[in-house]
Scaffold this active site. Structure first.
Site, PDB file in Angstrom:
ATOM      1  N   LYS A  22      50.763  44.594  34.716  1.00 34.68           N
ATOM      2  CA  LYS A  22      50.024  45.229  35.727  1.00 34.68           C
ATOM      3  C   LYS A  22      50.676  44.822  36.828  1.00 34.68           C
ATOM      4  O   LYS A  22      52.185  44.382  37.100  1.00 34.68           O
ATOM      5  CB  LYS A  22      48.888  45.365  35.840  1.00 34.68           C
ATOM      6  CG  LYS A  22      48.313  45.325  34.772  1.00 34.68           C
ATOM      7  CD  LYS A  22      48.490  46.742  34.233  1.00 34.68           C
ATOM      8  CE  LYS A  22      46.839  47.844  33.622  1.00 34.68           C
ATOM      9  NZ  LYS A  22      46.878  48.752  32.824  1.00 34.68           N
ATOM     10  N   ASN A  23      50.772  45.669  37.643  1.00 32.71           N
ATOM     11  CA  ASN A  23      51.012  45.220  39.369  1.00 32.71           C
ATOM     12  C   ASN A  23      50.988  43.601  39.582  1.00 32.71           C
ATOM     13  O   ASN A  23      52.072  43.147  40.013  1.00 32.71           O
ATOM     14  CB  ASN A  23      50.822  46.087  39.950  1.00 32.71           C
ATOM     15  CG  ASN A  23      50.778  47.128  40.492  1.00 32.71           C
ATOM     16  OD1 ASN A  23      51.537  48.075  38.846  1.00 32.71           O
ATOM     17  ND2 ASN A  23      51.333  47.558  41.425  1.00 32.71           N
TER      18      ASN A  23
END
Length: 377
Positions: free
Chosen positions: A191-192
């Site tokens: 994920k970011n």
């Protein structure tokens, strides 16, 4: 078969981790020295910091994004028998979270240009049992907050955001996680904002919702050995929180790099639309955080998606598909009662979408190589 000397990985986490490795190791060592591995000091600090970064008052760390949905919906008052609107083209975790909350997921088709839930179709799916909508901010772009708020007000529904792919995304002056009653985030490693394992968080400005999730995640106990609800063991480990706390101050910069890469892709792929290579539309401008950069290999292309994937792979370009099977056609969820043809846009997208390399630190030269190869199909 052509084997390229150039390589463009689908994601490269080392570019994020190497520059801050010493900070991460120190943060982990501090937790080890303190020994508060469960619900420790660093977790509480990170919960506060991430909530503030998301524009809300409270954060509650849990074991996964799926648990953040399930426990969050329960805390928002969703009961067994209630119906919850969910996009048909989301990752299956969204559906699982709704089911684990005891509710019934009612699937809705999407806008093929953005892959986001179609609120006009959602309105047609509402029944007297419908109590909430879970808009999924897919690929890093938010569903329109103003449209969502108008929709929820018109139909008296709770908004519970699935922001698992949209850390610090913005649109129309709102941050992901700040639009509805509550929201779920995932900290899966890619994920970011990713942990070194599984993790998730419920964010909300509603103190009662936050407190209930704190209880539910900890065996249903608001205090030790006193159990007021049937909860579960779902706590974000303090070690993971320490890693995430180190990474959080860099997240805005990383998102900006993703957005810049997305703009380069968009510009370079403009001419590809005539060949059936169609990027997903960015309606959020700088607020899109591009967890994924997704194109369609449409019917206008003389190549199939599988041929494009193989062609790019031979040239050192890794790709993915997010997601190849819509929720209603997954074998485990036949009991929901849907069939092929029920959600034509989602079904079409699942046949056409292709995720290109996207991560902070991908170079303009690497993107140019991807664009050049796509221009050859």
């Amino acid at each position: 078969m052509i084997v390229s000397s150039k390589t463009v990985p689908f994601v490269d986490l080392t570019l994020q981790h190497q520059p801050i490795q010493a900070e991460i190791e120190q943060a982990m060592a501090t937790v080890v020295q303190r020994g508060d591995f469960i619900l420790g000091k660093t977790l509480k600090e990170f919960e506060t910091e991430f909530a503030q970064a998301s524009g809300v008052k409270h954060g509650v760390g849990v074991a996964s994004g799926t648990d953040a949905i399930a426990l969050g919906l329960q805390a928002c008052g969703i009961l067994p028998g209630d119906e919850v609107l969910v996009p048909a083209n989301t990752f299956i975790a969204t559906v699982i979270g709704v089911i684990q909350a005891g509710a019934t997921p009612i699937l809705v088709d999407c806008d093929p240009h953005t892959a986001l839930i179609d609120l006009n179709l959602a309105a047609k799916a509402i029944t007297p049992k419908t109590k909430a909508i879970v808009p999924v901010h897919l690929y890093g772009q938010m569903v329109s907050p103003t449209a969502l708020l108008d929709f929820a007000k018109a139909h008296n529904l709770i908004i519970f955001e699935d922001a698992a792919q949209a850390h610090l995304a913005q649109r129309e002056g709102y941050k992901a996680g700040s639009v509805g009653m509550a929201a779920a985030f995932s900290f899966y490693p890619s994920k970011n904002l990713g942990a070194f394992g599984n993790g998730g968080m419920l964010v909300t400005s509603n103190e009662e919702v936050a407190q209930r999730v704190r209880t539910l995640r900890n065996y249903g106990a608001p205090k030790k050995y006193y159990h007021t609800e049937v909860g579960k063991n779902s706590r974000l480990d303090t070690l993971q929180a320490a890693i995430l706390q180190v990474k959080l101050p860099y997240l805005s910069q990383w998102n900006q790099l993703r957005n810049q890469a997305g703009q380069i892709y968009d510009q370079g792929l403009k001419s590809g639309k005539n060949k059936g290579v169609i990027p997903m539309k960015n309606l959020s401008k700088g607020g899109h955080v591009y967890h994924l950069y997704v194109i369609r290999i449409s019917e206008a292309s003389s190549w199939s998606r599988e041929q494009v994937q193989e062609f790019l792979g031979e040239r050192g370009i890794q790709t993915g598909i997010h997601y190849p099977i819509p929720c209603h056609l997954q074998p485990a969820y036949k009991s929901l009662g849907y069939q092929l043809g029920d959600f034509p846009q989602a079904e079409m997208l699942c046949e056409e979408i292709l995720s290109l390399p996207m991560y902070p630190g991908i170079t303009s030269e690497q993107i140019a190589w991807v664009i050049e190869q796509l221009s050859l199909i």
